[in-house]
Design a protein around this motif. Structure first.
Motif, PDB file in Angstrom:
ATOM      1  N   VAL A  29      55.582  80.702  44.430  1.00 32.43           N
ATOM      2  CA  VAL A  29      54.769  81.120  43.284  1.00 32.43           C
ATOM      3  C   VAL A  29      55.229  82.484  42.780  1.00 32.43           C
ATOM      4  CG1 VAL A  29      52.427  81.740  42.549  1.00 32.43           C
ATOM      5  CG2 VAL A  29      52.790  79.739  44.004  1.00 32.43           C
ATOM      6  N   VAL A  30      55.567  83.382  43.681  1.00 30.43           N
ATOM      7  CA  VAL A  30      56.100  84.695  43.302  1.00 30.43           C
ATOM      8  C   VAL A  30      57.347  84.520  42.442  1.00 30.43           C
ATOM      9  CG1 VAL A  30      57.285  86.746  44.192  1.00 30.43           C
ATOM     10  CG2 VAL A  30      55.126  86.017  45.209  1.00 30.43           C
ATOM     11  N   CYS A  31      58.219  83.625  42.848  1.00 30.35           N
ATOM     12  CA  CYS A  31      59.454  83.377  42.107  1.00 30.35           C
ATOM     13  C   CYS A  31      59.148  82.865  40.708  1.00 30.35           C
ATOM     14  CB  CYS A  31      60.320  82.373  42.870  1.00 30.35           C
ATOM     15  SG  CYS A  31      61.998  82.220  42.248  1.00 30.35           S
ATOM     16  N   LEU A  32      58.189  81.972  40.593  1.00 32.00           N
ATOM     17  CA  LEU A  32      57.792  81.439  39.291  1.00 32.00           C
ATOM     18  C   LEU A  32      57.275  82.546  38.383  1.00 32.00           C
ATOM     19  CD1 LEU A  32      57.017  79.073  37.336  1.00 32.00           C
ATOM     20  CD2 LEU A  32      54.830  78.967  38.570  1.00 32.00           C
ATOM     21  N   LEU A  33      56.392  83.394  38.901  1.00 32.63           N
ATOM     22  CA  LEU A  33      55.785  84.445  38.086  1.00 32.63           C
ATOM     23  C   LEU A  33      56.779  85.547  37.731  1.00 32.63           C
ATOM     24  CD1 LEU A  33      52.236  84.802  39.679  1.00 32.63           C
ATOM     25  CD2 LEU A  33      53.040  83.254  37.901  1.00 32.63           C
ATOM     26  N   ALA A  34      57.828  85.695  38.527  1.00 36.40           N
ATOM     27  CA  ALA A  34      58.847  86.703  38.244  1.00 36.40           C
ATOM     28  C   ALA A  34      59.916  86.194  37.295  1.00 36.40           C
ATOM     29  CB  ALA A  34      59.488  87.166  39.563  1.00 36.40           C
ATOM     30  N   ARG A  35      59.713  85.027  36.711  1.00 35.76           N
ATOM     31  CA  ARG A  35      60.678  84.388  35.799  1.00 35.76           C
ATOM     32  C   ARG A  35      62.014  84.134  36.501  1.00 35.76           C
ATOM     33  NH1 ARG A  35      58.687  85.219  30.387  1.00 35.76           N
ATOM     34  NH2 ARG A  35      57.190  86.928  30.295  1.00 35.76           N
ATOM     35  N   PHE A 165      70.017  82.983  41.378  1.00 38.98           N
ATOM     36  CA  PHE A 165      68.757  82.648  42.025  1.00 38.98           C
ATOM     37  C   PHE A 165      68.034  83.928  42.419  1.00 38.98           C
ATOM     38  CE2 PHE A 165      71.115  78.682  42.726  1.00 38.98           C
ATOM     39  CZ  PHE A 165      70.155  77.758  42.325  1.00 38.98           C
ATOM     40  N   LEU A 166      66.788  84.029  42.020  1.00 40.51           N
ATOM     41  CA  LEU A 166      66.015  85.217  42.357  1.00 40.51           C
ATOM     42  C   LEU A 166      65.863  85.359  43.857  1.00 40.51           C
ATOM     43  CD1 LEU A 166      64.179  87.542  41.135  1.00 40.51           C
ATOM     44  CD2 LEU A 166      62.272  86.033  41.682  1.00 40.51           C
ATOM     45  N   MET A 167      65.571  84.245  44.527  1.00 41.06           N
ATOM     46  CA  MET A 167      65.391  84.311  45.982  1.00 41.06           C
ATOM     47  C   MET A 167      65.839  83.006  46.628  1.00 41.06           C
ATOM     48  SD  MET A 167      61.220  83.949  46.420  1.00 41.06           S
ATOM     49  CE  MET A 167      60.851  85.434  45.504  1.00 41.06           C
ATOM     50  N   ARG A 168      66.182  83.130  47.893  1.00 40.89           N
ATOM     51  CA  ARG A 168      66.513  81.961  48.707  1.00 40.89           C
ATOM     52  C   ARG A 168      65.553  81.951  49.890  1.00 40.89           C
ATOM     53  NH1 ARG A 168      72.452  81.309  51.190  1.00 40.89           N
ATOM     54  NH2 ARG A 168      71.935  83.396  51.933  1.00 40.89           N
ATOM     55  N   ILE A 169      64.911  80.808  50.099  1.00 40.94           N
ATOM     56  CA  ILE A 169      63.940  80.703  51.179  1.00 40.94           C
ATOM     57  C   ILE A 169      64.262  79.497  52.042  1.00 40.94           C
ATOM     58  CG2 ILE A 169      62.123  81.788  49.804  1.00 40.94           C
ATOM     59  CD1 ILE A 169      60.896  79.011  49.405  1.00 40.94           C
ATOM     60  N   ARG A 170      63.675  79.471  53.213  1.00 39.92           N
ATOM     61  CA  ARG A 170      63.754  78.318  54.112  1.00 39.92           C
ATOM     62  C   ARG A 170      62.337  77.908  54.493  1.00 39.92           C
ATOM     63  NH1 ARG A 170      68.113  81.392  55.720  1.00 39.92           N
ATOM     64  NH2 ARG A 170      66.925  82.498  57.291  1.00 39.92           N
ATOM     65  N   ILE A 171      62.142  76.633  54.715  1.00 37.97           N
ATOM     66  CA  ILE A 171      60.812  76.117  55.030  1.00 37.97           C
ATOM     67  C   ILE A 171      60.579  76.095  56.537  1.00 37.97           C
ATOM     68  CG2 ILE A 171      59.289  74.115  54.873  1.00 37.97           C
ATOM     69  CD1 ILE A 171      60.546  73.454  52.198  1.00 37.97           C
ATOM     70  N   GLY A 172      61.530  75.554  57.283  1.00 34.27           N
ATOM     71  CA  GLY A 172      61.376  75.464  58.728  1.00 34.27           C
ATOM     72  C   GLY A 172      60.511  74.275  59.128  1.00 34.27           C
ATOM     73  N   TYR A 173      60.547  73.962  60.400  1.00 35.60           N
ATOM     74  CA  TYR A 173      59.746  72.847  60.905  1.00 35.60           C
ATOM     75  C   TYR A 173      58.272  73.242  60.972  1.00 35.60           C
ATOM     76  CZ  TYR A 173      64.150  70.694  62.359  1.00 35.60           C
ATOM     77  OH  TYR A 173      65.409  70.136  62.365  1.00 35.60           O
ATOM     78  N   PRO A 174      57.372  72.300  60.715  1.00 31.66           N
ATOM     79  CA  PRO A 174      55.940  72.612  60.842  1.00 31.66           C
ATOM     80  C   PRO A 174      55.539  72.714  62.306  1.00 31.66           C
ATOM     81  CG  PRO A 174      56.233  70.282  60.371  1.00 31.66           C
ATOM     82  CD  PRO A 174      57.608  70.905  60.298  1.00 31.66           C
ATOM     83  N   SER A 175      54.383  73.302  62.542  1.00 36.34           N
ATOM     84  CA  SER A 175      53.841  73.345  63.898  1.00 36.34           C
ATOM     85  C   SER A 175      53.437  71.931  64.316  1.00 36.34           C
ATOM     86  CB  SER A 175      52.621  74.268  63.948  1.00 36.34           C
ATOM     87  OG  SER A 175      51.564  73.710  63.179  1.00 36.34           O
ATOM     88  N   MET A 247      67.596  94.478  39.985  1.00 36.04           N
ATOM     89  CA  MET A 247      66.581  94.057  39.025  1.00 36.04           C
ATOM     90  C   MET A 247      65.744  92.912  39.582  1.00 36.04           C
ATOM     91  SD  MET A 247      68.937  94.188  35.584  1.00 36.04           S
ATOM     92  CE  MET A 247      67.684  93.413  34.562  1.00 36.04           C
ATOM     93  N   ALA A 248      66.392  92.007  40.299  1.00 38.55           N
ATOM     94  CA  ALA A 248      65.675  90.878  40.896  1.00 38.55           C
ATOM     95  C   ALA A 248      64.664  91.353  41.924  1.00 38.55           C
ATOM     96  CB  ALA A 248      66.673  89.909  41.532  1.00 38.55           C
ATOM     97  N   LEU A 249      65.050  92.324  42.755  1.00 40.01           N
ATOM     98  CA  LEU A 249      64.142  92.849  43.767  1.00 40.01           C
ATOM     99  C   LEU A 249      62.953  93.539  43.104  1.00 40.01           C
ATOM    100  CD1 LEU A 249      63.392  93.374  46.677  1.00 40.01           C
ATOM    101  CD2 LEU A 249      64.944  95.340  46.693  1.00 40.01           C
ATOM    102  N   CYS A 250      63.203  94.242  42.015  1.00 38.04           N
ATOM    103  CA  CYS A 250      62.126  94.908  41.282  1.00 38.04           C
ATOM    104  C   CYS A 250      61.129  93.875  40.744  1.00 38.04           C
ATOM    105  CB  CYS A 250      62.728  95.733  40.147  1.00 38.04           C
ATOM    106  SG  CYS A 250      61.511  96.635  39.157  1.00 38.04           S
ATOM    107  N   LYS A 251      61.628  92.805  40.134  1.00 37.56           N
ATOM    108  CA  LYS A 251      60.752  91.776  39.581  1.00 37.56           C
ATOM    109  C   LYS A 251      59.967  91.068  40.675  1.00 37.56           C
ATOM    110  CE  LYS A 251      63.829  89.435  37.252  1.00 37.56           C
ATOM    111  NZ  LYS A 251      64.384  88.381  36.354  1.00 37.56           N
TER     112      LYS A 251
END
Length: 313
Positions: A29-35, A165-175, A247-251
């Protein structure tokens, strides 16, 4: 519009499908709001595509999915000009990139040439075909998924593509508890299909404008730049963070502040966003990357830098 209530509604909606990953959802959601554009990298089967689909279904706007394969062509993404016999003229037939939310599924299974067709769209929100430029709809977001580079049939993303890409994330296995909930729920080919939109495209644009008004004090700006400068000076990295990365980190820091119901940034906003915003923009020197764990190593370098840069009081 109550920003806090609106943001919470979209997070809650996605959490109906993605169980036990509130931090991952918050970052999307952060990525979406940061355009920004989001790259989700993880092993197959942990919910990368489902997360992207769930976020897109939560917004009342157009959504297209592109399945990236080795034979995919740039025209399959951007569109093509075709001759209209009735009008005796060429007409542009837009491709799936002309949507508000675009899911680029398994983006690293296609060739670098096809990957590069996304560059203009992601950086300038427009597409150029046959000397004509076509603006893209707003809001516009590319959510890409990819498998780790050591998997068969993958092509590494070029540095110029990663930088978009503003950010790269990983999901990981669920508990185990959350995985049991997933197994117990009614089986469906696409669990996100049951989601209903909780936000309009206009509301997303309004929230994105709110992000731009979040305050980032001078001391925090200097702190952010000190982190960026440290990536350029460390002996571990052959390539530090660019100005686009700063700039990406600022946004991202401003968007995180808004998601957490603040109109100002604090140092922790920058510290939390730095590893996922900067690690894919740096290049390790030869001999420092560990085979199959290069991403983890890059993130660790950023974390080490954060430990050395003084935090403003």
């Amino acid at each position: 519009m109550d920003a806090t209530k609106a943001i919470r509604s979209i997070q809650d909606n996605v959490e109906r499908v993605i169980k036990g990953k509130p931090q991952v959802i918050e970052r999307a959601v952060v990525c979406l709001l940061a355009r920004g554009h989001l790259l989700i990298e993880d092993v197959p089967g942990v919910g990368k595509t489902t997360l992207a689909h769930s976020l897109a279904r939560s917004i009342d706007c157009s959504f297209k999915r592109i399945q990236f394969t080795s034979d995919l062509l740039p025209s399959d993404i951007l569109g093509i000009s075709m001759f209209n016999r009735q009008k005796q003229a060429f007409e542009f037939m837009p491709g799936p990139i002309f949507a508000n939310i675009v899911l680029a599924d398994e983006i690293n299974r296609t060739t670098p040439k096809t990957q590069s067709s996304l560059l203009e769209a992601m950086s300038e929100a427009q597409v150029s075909v046959d000397s004509q430029t076509y603006p893209l709809r707003q809001p516009f977001m590319v959510i890409a998924t990819q498998n780790p580079s050591e998997y068969h049939g993958t092509f590494p993303l070029p540095e110029s593509q990663l930088d978009r890409f503003l950010m790269r994330i990983r999901i990981g296995y669920p508990s185990p508890e959350e995985e049991k909930k997933v197994l117990d729920r009614p089986h469906s080919l696409h669990p996100a299909e049951d989601l209903q939109p909780v936000m309009t495209g206009a509301e997303v644009l309004a929230l994105q404008s709110r992000v731009e008004k979040v305050r980032l004090d001078e001391s925090l700006m200097e702190y952010l730049l000190a982190i960026v400068l440290a990536t350029r000076r460390t002996e571990v990295l052959a390539l530090g963070v660019s100005t686009r990365g700063a700039m990406a980190l600022c946004k991202a820091a401003k968007a995180l502040a808004l998601v957490r119901n603040r109109d100002y940034c604090v140092p922790d906003d920058i510290k939390e966003m730095a590893p996922i915003v900067l690690s894919h923009r740096v290049m390790l020197k030869h001999g420092h990357a560990i085979r199959g764990k290069g991403v983890d190593r890059a993130e660790q370098v950023i974390l080490d830098i954060l430990e050395t840069v003084p935090v403003p009081l």
